[in-house]
Design an enzyme around this catalytic site. Structure first.
Site, PDB file in Angstrom:
ATOM      1  N   SER A  23       0.855  -1.178   0.000  1.00  0.00           N
ATOM      2  CA  SER A  23       0.000   0.000   0.000  1.00  0.00           C
ATOM      3  C   SER A  23       0.894   1.231   0.000  1.00  0.00           C
ATOM      4  O   SER A  23       2.042   1.177   0.470  1.00  0.00           O
ATOM      5  CB  SER A  23      -0.883   0.023   1.254  1.00  0.00           C
ATOM      6  OG  SER A  23      -1.531   1.272   1.417  1.00  0.00           O
ATOM      7  N   TYR A  39      -2.207   0.157  10.926  1.00  0.00           N
ATOM      8  CA  TYR A  39      -2.282  -0.354   9.551  1.00  0.00           C
ATOM      9  C   TYR A  39      -1.029   0.041   8.775  1.00  0.00           C
ATOM     10  O   TYR A  39      -0.417  -0.799   8.097  1.00  0.00           O
ATOM     11  CB  TYR A  39      -3.528   0.184   8.856  1.00  0.00           C
ATOM     12  CG  TYR A  39      -3.601  -0.172   7.392  1.00  0.00           C
ATOM     13  CD1 TYR A  39      -3.920  -1.466   6.989  1.00  0.00           C
ATOM     14  CD2 TYR A  39      -3.341   0.779   6.409  1.00  0.00           C
ATOM     15  CE1 TYR A  39      -3.980  -1.794   5.643  1.00  0.00           C
ATOM     16  CE2 TYR A  39      -3.397   0.459   5.061  1.00  0.00           C
ATOM     17  CZ  TYR A  39      -3.718  -0.832   4.684  1.00  0.00           C
ATOM     18  OH  TYR A  39      -3.776  -1.157   3.346  1.00  0.00           O
TER      19      TYR A  39
END
Length: 234
Positions: free
Chosen positions: A142, A155
């Site tokens: 990501s 995260y």
């Protein structure tokens, strides 16, 4: 089949929706055998029905955070198709991840899926790949692996870990014939992003954009190792 594609079988985790489903579809289009791994049996059956014209699709129910389950999935894939040439570590979770909120169960899930699940997948396939001197590990990371967002602290930490693992793995596998690609998407139009109040007015990528990045990485000649791809909306 693409000119330089030299792999026969791919195993894709988190394959039943969003990016994983798009990757599954794209690899089938390339003529590969695809082993689609997911936790939800109903979604796996729906995936199988949707691509029932593809005899090269094989679905397996497994939870990547359970080492024995992903090891079993790899063994089933090898029995079905002979080998796993490409592993796409796509399964992931974005949970409540502000540190001060103390959502420890979400933290555990993200660590178990995003980090440990990825490592379990690598461990299950990399020995055979090294022995054959051929294989490709693709980790879906990501852009949160480059920059920490205040509301996504934990995260982001897991995605920084994915990038670190990818970089370290590439170094460990140098000169073995096994390649590693880390692909970091920006915000993608999926069920997850659609439910986020922070992303509703932002331009998003489509899942197929990430699938095309995977196809690009694995279709390069054997002397080309695409280590890092970042895909962001323009």
């Amino acid at each position: 089949m693409e000119k330089h594609l030299e792999y026969n079988t791919a195993l894709v985790t988190g394959a039943t929706s969003g990016i994983g489903k798009a990757i599954t579809k794209r690899l089938l289009q390339l003529g590969m055998n695809v082993v689609a791994v997911g936790r939800n049996e109903e979604k796996l059956e729906a995936l199988k029905s949707e691509f029932d014209h593809h005899t090269k699709l094989f679905v397996i129910q497994a939870n990547v955070s359970k080492q024995q389950e992903i090891e079993s999935a790899v063994k089933q894939a090898e029995t079905q198709f002979g080998s796993v040439d490409v592993l796409v570590n796509n399964a992931g979770k974005m949970g409540s991840s502000r540190i001060l909120e103390g959502e420890t169960s979400d933290w555990d899930d993200m660590i178990d899926i995003n980090i440990k699940g990825l490592l379990y997948g690598v461990d299950a396939v990399v020995g055979a790949m090294v022995n054959k001197q051929k294989g490709h590990i693709v980790n879906i990371c990501s852009d949160s692996g480059f920059e920490v967002i205040e509301r996504l602290s934990v995260y982001c930490a897991t995605k920084f870990s994915v990038r670190a693992i990818s970089i370290g793995l590439e170094k460990e596998l140098a000169n073995t014939g096994v390649r590693v690609s880390n692909i970091s998407p920006g915000m993608v139009e999926t069920g997850l992003s659609a439910n986020s109040p922070f992303e509703e007015n932002r331009k998003k990528l489509e899942p197929k954009d990430i699938a095309n990045a995977v196809a690009y990485a694995i279709s390069q000649p054997s002397y080309v190792n695409v280590n890092e791809i970042t895909v962001r909306p323009s």
